[in-house]
Design a protein around this motif. Structure first.
Motif, PDB file in Angstrom:
ATOM      1  N   THR A   1       0.850  -1.199   0.000  1.00 17.73           N
ATOM      2  CA  THR A   1       0.000   0.000   0.000  1.00 17.73           C
ATOM      3  C   THR A   1       0.880   1.241   0.000  1.00 17.73           C
ATOM      4  N   ASP A   2       0.486   2.239  -0.803  1.00 19.43           N
ATOM      5  CA  ASP A   2       1.194   3.499  -0.759  1.00 19.43           C
ATOM      6  C   ASP A   2       0.716   4.250   0.487  1.00 19.43           C
ATOM      7  N   SER A   3       1.507   5.230   0.917  1.00 21.57           N
ATOM      8  CA  SER A   3       1.270   5.854   2.234  1.00 21.57           C
ATOM      9  C   SER A   3       0.220   6.958   2.197  1.00 21.57           C
TER      10      SER A   3
ATOM     11  N   GLY B   1      11.263   7.518  -5.063  1.00 20.78           N
ATOM     12  CA  GLY B   1      10.097   8.351  -5.313  1.00 20.78           C
ATOM     13  C   GLY B   1      10.500   9.626  -6.035  1.00 20.78           C
ATOM     14  N   GLY B   2       9.506  10.508  -6.197  1.00 23.58           N
ATOM     15  CA  GLY B   2       9.802  11.805  -6.780  1.00 23.58           C
ATOM     16  C   GLY B   2      10.095  11.769  -8.258  1.00 23.58           C
ATOM     17  N   LEU B   3       9.818  10.617  -8.889  1.00 25.33           N
ATOM     18  CA  LEU B   3      10.032  10.506 -10.349  1.00 25.33           C
ATOM     19  C   LEU B   3       8.702  10.195 -11.021  1.00 25.33           C
ATOM     20  N   ALA B   4       8.731  10.082 -12.341  1.00 26.98           N
ATOM     21  CA  ALA B   4       7.497   9.891 -13.123  1.00 26.98           C
ATOM     22  C   ALA B   4       6.516  11.021 -12.803  1.00 26.98           C
ATOM     23  N   VAL B   5       7.069  12.216 -12.673  1.00 33.14           N
ATOM     24  CA  VAL B   5       6.244  13.413 -12.446  1.00 33.14           C
ATOM     25  C   VAL B   5       6.460  14.408 -13.590  1.00 33.14           C
TER      26      VAL B   5
ATOM     27  N   VAL C   1      13.257   7.167  -1.309  1.00 33.74           N
ATOM     28  CA  VAL C   1      14.318   8.138  -1.620  1.00 33.74           C
ATOM     29  C   VAL C   1      13.699   9.309  -2.370  1.00 33.74           C
ATOM     30  N   GLN C   2      13.990  10.513  -1.905  1.00 31.39           N
ATOM     31  CA  GLN C   2      13.551  11.710  -2.595  1.00 31.39           C
ATOM     32  C   GLN C   2      14.789  12.520  -3.023  1.00 31.39           C
ATOM     33  N   GLY C   3      14.585  13.772  -3.412  1.00 34.27           N
ATOM     34  CA  GLY C   3      15.733  14.586  -3.815  1.00 34.27           C
ATOM     35  C   GLY C   3      15.589  15.171  -5.209  1.00 34.27           C
TER      36      GLY C   3
ATOM     37  N   PHE D   1       7.896  -2.406  -9.729  1.00 36.08           N
ATOM     38  CA  PHE D   1       7.240  -1.296 -10.426  1.00 36.08           C
ATOM     39  C   PHE D   1       5.739  -1.304 -10.143  1.00 36.08           C
ATOM     40  N   ASP D   2       5.129  -0.119 -10.206  1.00 39.67           N
ATOM     41  CA  ASP D   2       3.670  -0.036 -10.248  1.00 39.67           C
ATOM     42  C   ASP D   2       3.293   1.083 -11.214  1.00 39.67           C
ATOM     43  N   CYS D   3       2.177   0.924 -11.896  1.00 38.80           N
ATOM     44  CA  CYS D   3       1.721   1.978 -12.795  1.00 38.80           C
ATOM     45  C   CYS D   3       0.258   1.730 -13.152  1.00 38.80           C
TER      46      CYS D   3
ATOM     47  N   LEU E   1       5.345   7.545   4.932  1.00 32.26           N
ATOM     48  CA  LEU E   1       4.720   8.784   4.462  1.00 32.26           C
ATOM     49  C   LEU E   1       5.835   9.700   3.971  1.00 32.26           C
ATOM     50  N   ASP E   2       5.656  10.291   2.821  1.00 29.06           N
ATOM     51  CA  ASP E   2       6.707  11.134   2.242  1.00 29.06           C
ATOM     52  C   ASP E   2       6.065  12.306   1.515  1.00 29.06           C
ATOM     53  N   GLU E   3       6.894  13.249   1.109  1.00 30.59           N
ATOM     54  CA  GLU E   3       6.429  14.331   0.238  1.00 30.59           C
ATOM     55  C   GLU E   3       7.106  14.176  -1.116  1.00 30.59           C
TER      56      GLU E   3
HETATM   57  C1  AFQ Z   1       2.740   8.104 -11.751  1.00 30.81           C
HETATM   58  N1  AFQ Z   1       3.934   8.705 -11.234  1.00 30.81           N
HETATM   59  C2  AFQ Z   1       4.208   8.609  -9.918  1.00 30.81           C
HETATM   60  N2  AFQ Z   1       3.473   7.923  -9.024  1.00 30.81           N
HETATM   61  C3  AFQ Z   1       4.074   8.113  -7.824  1.00 30.81           C
HETATM   62  C4  AFQ Z   1       3.687   7.656  -6.551  1.00 30.81           C
HETATM   63  C5  AFQ Z   1       2.460   6.763  -6.414  1.00 30.81           C
HETATM   64  C6  AFQ Z   1       2.789   5.360  -6.868  1.00 30.81           C
HETATM   65  N3  AFQ Z   1       1.580   4.604  -7.182  1.00 30.81           N
HETATM   66  C7  AFQ Z   1       0.744   4.338  -6.020  1.00 30.81           C
HETATM   67  C8  AFQ Z   1      -0.544   3.658  -6.399  1.00 30.81           C
HETATM   68  C9  AFQ Z   1      -1.437   4.535  -7.262  1.00 30.81           C
HETATM   69  C10 AFQ Z   1      -2.803   4.481  -6.621  1.00 30.81           C
HETATM   70  C11 AFQ Z   1      -2.775   3.431  -5.565  1.00 30.81           C
HETATM   71  C12 AFQ Z   1      -1.329   3.302  -5.162  1.00 30.81           C
HETATM   72  C13 AFQ Z   1       4.483   8.064  -5.442  1.00 30.81           C
HETATM   73  N4  AFQ Z   1       4.125   7.650  -4.178  1.00 30.81           N
HETATM   74  C14 AFQ Z   1       4.839   8.087  -3.116  1.00 30.81           C
HETATM   75  N5  AFQ Z   1       4.500   7.718  -1.873  1.00 30.81           N
HETATM   76  N6  AFQ Z   1       5.941   8.904  -3.249  1.00 30.81           N
HETATM   77  C15 AFQ Z   1       6.376   9.316  -4.476  1.00 30.81           C
HETATM   78  O1  AFQ Z   1       7.371  10.056  -4.573  1.00 30.81           O
HETATM   79  C16 AFQ Z   1       5.624   8.898  -5.633  1.00 30.81           C
HETATM   80  C17 AFQ Z   1       5.996   9.303  -6.926  1.00 30.81           C
HETATM   81  C18 AFQ Z   1       5.212   8.917  -8.016  1.00 30.81           C
HETATM   82  N7  AFQ Z   1       5.285   9.203  -9.340  1.00 30.81           N
END
Ligand code: AFQ
Ligand code: ZN
Length: 372
Positions: free
Chosen positions: A91-93, A215-219, A188-190, A265-267, A145-147
């Protein structure tokens, strides 16, 4: 009861072939985890998800805390029983989803407060509460939990944000209820700053966590930047712990990230794009809405052995999508998740044989060849 651990079985360059052991079973890595946001992988029953070969799915703290509520899911026996998925769940936070979905959110040292996008009610998510919710959901892997700083933030703002996430990692580790088969991952952030990525990775590595996410990627930073950040970050993480690249990605993103040391991976892409008519194939993505398919009797992907490809023609799938029939998203989601699982199985085999470079080259040639 099995202990939570990741075994490294083979390597090929920076890539690794491994096996994650969790309370709800093993996960072969590199692994793709379908996203089950509101306790369902959209348009797919759990038996459909299992049939694709997926072993681990994602749940979402943000959605489930709002509806039906974490305490209610716990009272109903936890997320595995609730959604009838007896394999591992990560689970994501919730922080990432709050910043992208909630209204009127406020982030400070204590955590995030926000108004529900469903009914406008006010909620607070601290590191401790996020860990508690993921415990109530009975997640095998809990995310700190992260930002997640938006792309384009300057170095000083990303530095402050990354250090806040580090402090939250410490609080999550203290709050996490240790039990065999369950693990807490740091993130990991940054941003795109090498010095900040190294600082975050080193500080988290010193916490000796069971797994690490990037984290912090795919943005919106683009694939080249994503890969460059991985080349800086992965070498700073423990070699014997799993690495999870959050939110990635397209098939070519995944191959490139595996080659740079990522294991999980998740997407939402395979399911979300499936609902809009997009299908991933060995010859690249195609959109079934396109009129060119309306009398095409061939299968979606002749190389695919999924039920969608062995049963239906492109003409029929085109008809379903154009008619907005429910069966369209169901069949395309199943194919796309199957395609992603077959991609991962191919990568695992190539790493075992020490042929990942050649395998990646062959995949790219197919994708660039384009549909016939
Ligand atoms: C699509 N790009 C992206 N997703 C990120 C996500 C979400 C990953 N997917 C979670 C699922 C989606 C819905 C249910 C759980 C990120 N999550 C966190 N906690 N931190 C990121 O930097 C973080 C960064 C992310 N970048
Ligand atoms: Zn198929």
């Amino acid at each position: 009861m099995t202990d939570f651990r990741w075994d490294k079985l083979a390597t090929d360059g920076m890539s690794r072939r491994g096996r994650l052991h969790t309370a709800h079973g093993p996960v072969e890595t590199p692994a793709f985890m379908p996203v089950g946001t509101a306790a369902t992988v959209k348009a797919m029953a759990p038996w459909d998800v299992a049939q694709t070969g997926a072993q681990m799915v994602l749940g979402n703290t943000y959605h489930l805390m709002l509806r039906p509520g974490a305490e209610r899911v716990a009272k109903l026996g936890g997320l595995h029983r609730f959604m009838a998925w007896d394999g591992p769940i990560l689970t994501d936070s919730g922080g990432f989803q709050v910043m992208s979905l909630a209204q009127l959110r406020q982030l400070d040292e204590t955590g995030v407060t926000f108004k529900s996008h469903i009914d406008g009610s006010t909620h607070a998510l601290s590191p401790e509460r996020s860990v508690e919710i993921q415990d109530l959901l009975d997640a095998d892997v809990t995310m700190q939990l992260d930002e997640c700083p938006p792309a384009g933030w300057p170095h000083d703002k990303v530095a402050d944000s990354m250090r806040l996430s580090l402090r939250w990692a410490e609080r999550c580790q203290r709050a996490f209820r240790e039990r065999p088969g369950y693990g807490l991952f740091g993130i990991v952030q940054g941003g795109v700053y090498d010095d900040l990525r190294r600082e975050s990775a080193r500080e988290l590595s010193a916490m000796d966590l069971p797994g690490y996410a990037v984290g912090g990627l795919a943005v919106g930073e683009g694939q080249a930047e994503t890969f460059r950040v991985l080349e800086v970050t992965c070498p700073e993480l423990p070699a014997d712990k799993p690495r999870y690249l959050m939110g990635v990605g397209r098939p070519d993103d995944i191959v490139g990230a595996v080659m740079r040391g990522i294991d999980m991976f998740d997407c939402v892409l395979p399911t979300r794009s499936g609902r809009t008519g997009q299908a991933f194939t060995a010859r690249g993505p195609i959109n079934l809405k396109n009129a060119r398919h309306r009398e095409d009797t061939r299968p979606l992907d002749p190389n695919c052995d999924c039920a969608t490809c062995t049963t239906f023609s492109r003409a029929y799938l085109h008809h379903l999508i154009r008619s907005e029939e429910m069966l369209g998203p169901m069949l395309l989601s199943r194919h796309n998740v199957h395609y992603y699982q077959a991609l991962m199985a191919g990568l695992r085999g190539a790493i075992e044989r020490g042929e990942l470079t050649e395998h990646a080259q062959a995949l790219a040639e197919g994708w660039h060849a384009g549909d016939i």
